[in-house]
Scaffold this active site. Sequence first.
Site, PDB file in Angstrom:
ATOM      1  N   HIS A 166       0.728  -1.103  -0.269  1.00  0.00           N
ATOM      2  CA  HIS A 166      -0.083  -0.390   0.007  1.00  0.00           C
ATOM      3  C   HIS A 166       0.997   1.060  -0.003  1.00  0.00           C
ATOM      4  O   HIS A 166      -0.026   2.527  -1.129  1.00  0.00           O
ATOM      5  CB  HIS A 166      -0.986   0.211   1.245  1.00  0.00           C
ATOM      6  CG  HIS A 166      -1.903   1.596   1.389  1.00  0.00           C
ATOM      7  ND1 HIS A 166      -3.204   1.339   1.173  1.00  0.00           N
ATOM      8  CD2 HIS A 166      -1.542   2.956   1.962  1.00  0.00           C
ATOM      9  CE1 HIS A 166      -4.056   1.987   1.402  1.00  0.00           C
ATOM     10  NE2 HIS A 166      -2.764   3.057   2.221  1.00  0.00           N
ATOM     11  N   GLU A 167       1.991   1.490   1.064  1.00  0.00           N
ATOM     12  CA  GLU A 167       2.347   2.485   1.440  1.00  0.00           C
ATOM     13  C   GLU A 167       3.334   2.740   0.153  1.00  0.00           C
ATOM     14  O   GLU A 167       3.878   3.673  -0.823  1.00  0.00           O
ATOM     15  CB  GLU A 167       3.425   2.846   2.649  1.00  0.00           C
ATOM     16  CG  GLU A 167       2.411   2.350   3.774  1.00  0.00           C
ATOM     17  CD  GLU A 167       1.726   3.610   3.883  1.00  0.00           C
ATOM     18  OE1 GLU A 167       1.636   4.777   3.101  1.00  0.00           O
ATOM     19  OE2 GLU A 167       0.290   3.575   4.236  1.00  0.00           O
ATOM     20  N   HIS A 192       1.643   4.296  -3.002  1.00  0.00           N
ATOM     21  CA  HIS A 192       1.749   5.930  -2.700  1.00  0.00           C
ATOM     22  C   HIS A 192       2.923   6.052  -3.125  1.00  0.00           C
ATOM     23  O   HIS A 192       3.436   7.268  -4.273  1.00  0.00           O
ATOM     24  CB  HIS A 192       1.419   6.443  -0.784  1.00  0.00           C
ATOM     25  CG  HIS A 192       0.379   6.015  -0.716  1.00  0.00           C
ATOM     26  ND1 HIS A 192      -0.935   7.025  -1.639  1.00  0.00           N
ATOM     27  CD2 HIS A 192      -0.519   5.844   0.349  1.00  0.00           C
ATOM     28  CE1 HIS A 192      -1.843   7.148  -0.608  1.00  0.00           C
ATOM     29  NE2 HIS A 192      -1.658   6.539   0.600  1.00  0.00           N
ATOM     30  N   HIS A 202       3.198   6.950  -6.918  1.00  0.00           N
ATOM     31  CA  HIS A 202       2.619   7.666  -7.123  1.00  0.00           C
ATOM     32  C   HIS A 202       3.170   9.114  -7.143  1.00  0.00           C
ATOM     33  O   HIS A 202       3.112   9.590  -7.932  1.00  0.00           O
ATOM     34  CB  HIS A 202       1.215   8.068  -6.511  1.00  0.00           C
ATOM     35  CG  HIS A 202       0.048   9.173  -6.964  1.00  0.00           C
ATOM     36  ND1 HIS A 202      -0.555   9.805  -5.859  1.00  0.00           N
ATOM     37  CD2 HIS A 202      -0.068   9.397  -8.026  1.00  0.00           C
ATOM     38  CE1 HIS A 202      -1.779   9.949  -6.699  1.00  0.00           C
ATOM     39  NE2 HIS A 202      -1.199  10.326  -7.829  1.00  0.00           N
TER      40      HIS A 202
END
Length: 688
Positions: free
Chosen positions: A473-474, A477, A480
């Site tokens: 998940h991180e 990010h 991104h």
Amino acid sequence: MTASIDLAAHPLTNWTGEHGLPDYAAIDQADFEPVFEAAMAAHLTEIEAIAGDDAEATVDNTLKPLELAGEALSRVSAIFWGLAGADTNPHIQALERKLSPAMSRHFTAIAMNEKLFARVDALWEKRDRLGLDGETAQVLEKTWKGFVRAGAKLEGADRERFAEIGARLAELGAAFGQNVLKDEAEWELVLDEADVAGLPDDLIAAMASTAEARGHEGRYVVTLSRSLYEPFMQASDKAEFRQAAYEAFTNRGSLSDETDNAPIIAETLKLRDEKAKLLGYPTFAAFKLDNTMAKTPDRVMGLLEPVWERAKAVAENDRKALGRLAADAGQNAEIAGPDWRYWQEKLRAERFAFDEAELKPYLALERVIEACFDVARRLFGLQMVERPDLKGWHEDVRTFEVRDGDGSLRGVFLADYFNRPSKRSGAWMSRLQSAHKLDGGDMPIIYNVMNFAKPQTGQPALLSMDEARTLFHEFGHALHGLLSEVTWPSISGTSVSRDFVELPSQLYEHWLTVPEIMQSHLRHVKTGEPMPQDLMDKLKAAQDFGQGFATVEFTASALMDMKYHAGAPADDPIAFEAETMKMLGKPDAIAMRHRSPHFQHIFAGDGYSAGYYSYMWSEVLDADAFEAFTEAGDPFHPEIAQKLRDNIYAAGGSADPEKLYSAFRGQMPNPDAMMRKRGLLTEAGREI
């Protein structure tokens, strides 16, 4: 003191390390305060030059220099706030309490600079005649709205009061987070060898390592870190120890009079309500949501309420099954909060012949990192090259060069994986430097922070499935930020609406359980053998298990966030929380994922205030987005991956998020994809 600081040469603002990294070894923390003072003064000088320009406002003489102003302040801020979260100490905490309101006043003063806003407003008024490209038009709109939302149109006493509110809210947010950290750092459950009998070996090792770090050599410690708390609650047969840990965990931020966050919450809610009304909004939720995909509290509740009712029905079925299992084992009492995770693990083992302990040897941290990086290679052609010689803010920090498929350097990624008392709880992504192309541009320097239990020296760190998902998940990010291809700094990477920002991260989690990734990387920590097919089948069969609990836990917090911010402020927030949960019919045996006293997402700053729902909003998008690959029959389909990169990961805030998503997927989804993903449309294959 300020005059003696040379910002062009100081290590806090002039980063001389390889690839433009800061030299943490050269930093003297006593310099933070004078450097901040000098950097704020330099920023204001730049702002006055822009505001005082007699020429007609243009993109080149107003918007562009405004975007680039305050570089020194951005640099010292990136270092300081990174340390405040990941490796704090009393000096930093004292300075945090001082700097938070000072920074609020600084940026409020800029937003309320009448000459500066007049120039931005003049650009906004003639925007349709400027021939702006889509990205520049988006930046101008974001800038103008940012000024208005920061009080630029207020006058007289209202302007002064707005500034006072901002400064006080910054103070309260810093104090809230520090109270939670203090409770988490100080509370511990110290156990002896007999108390840990029957626990998984990796958990015992992690508890021993934690005990050693806290001065309890030869004993075992449970802390309020999720990486220790949750596996302990799942595995410990000792109900009295589970009770003690549960009460402490659910009451973080209120374990003593000194750390009681209730007064902070009450004052925060009142000030936020007053702030919203000064800006012409009926509630703080209306103010915050006006700039999101959801737009209104009604649309948020339209998502949350149906999910809440369905999740409660699934959870009630699970509660009955847990009760039968406990009764068969001789426990006659009702399932309570300290019991749920424990009996849920027993039920999982019974239904699926599967338990977390069987899975963990295949989830060594190094293997999960390899898997995570390999997905980035397969989807986007990225190569991650570790550089042990490039040092971060702590000895545990690891540094990686991020290279494109042609070998060219794209950015730098730092990762800080292990829990320690100086680090706030949770997991997050942030940046030392954002990617952009304006005036020569900057390369992205992005980091992830986790809180995994640190193993004893020489032993591998074994993760739970939830922790492995958190790592993916991180890193979603992080991608991104790393893949951003925009011109303007203010729309780089994760600078998107709050209910869109979780799409790249939550979507990336899906690739953890892609069979070829599991087979290639999730190998047994001792034998090196790949995860056997029957275990992967069990994992897949069990993946929807416990979603009633997980969804109630999350949605209760999201609903509480909206109840706090969509109506009149609560005088007694703890009583209001209890009343709200009773009114909503929350099962007593399932605690909110974040009770109010430790709900840092919404009270340690306002980042997710009236916005915690956004994880679920983005989940609607991520479930639908991954179905694009499923429908194509290839989780790494090159054309779909390219569209994903171009329209989601690289696009930042360059266009309206609905436009970006539709460009990738063709249309916006409905919530059914998310509920299918969570298994809430059926329970164990049966309609509910």
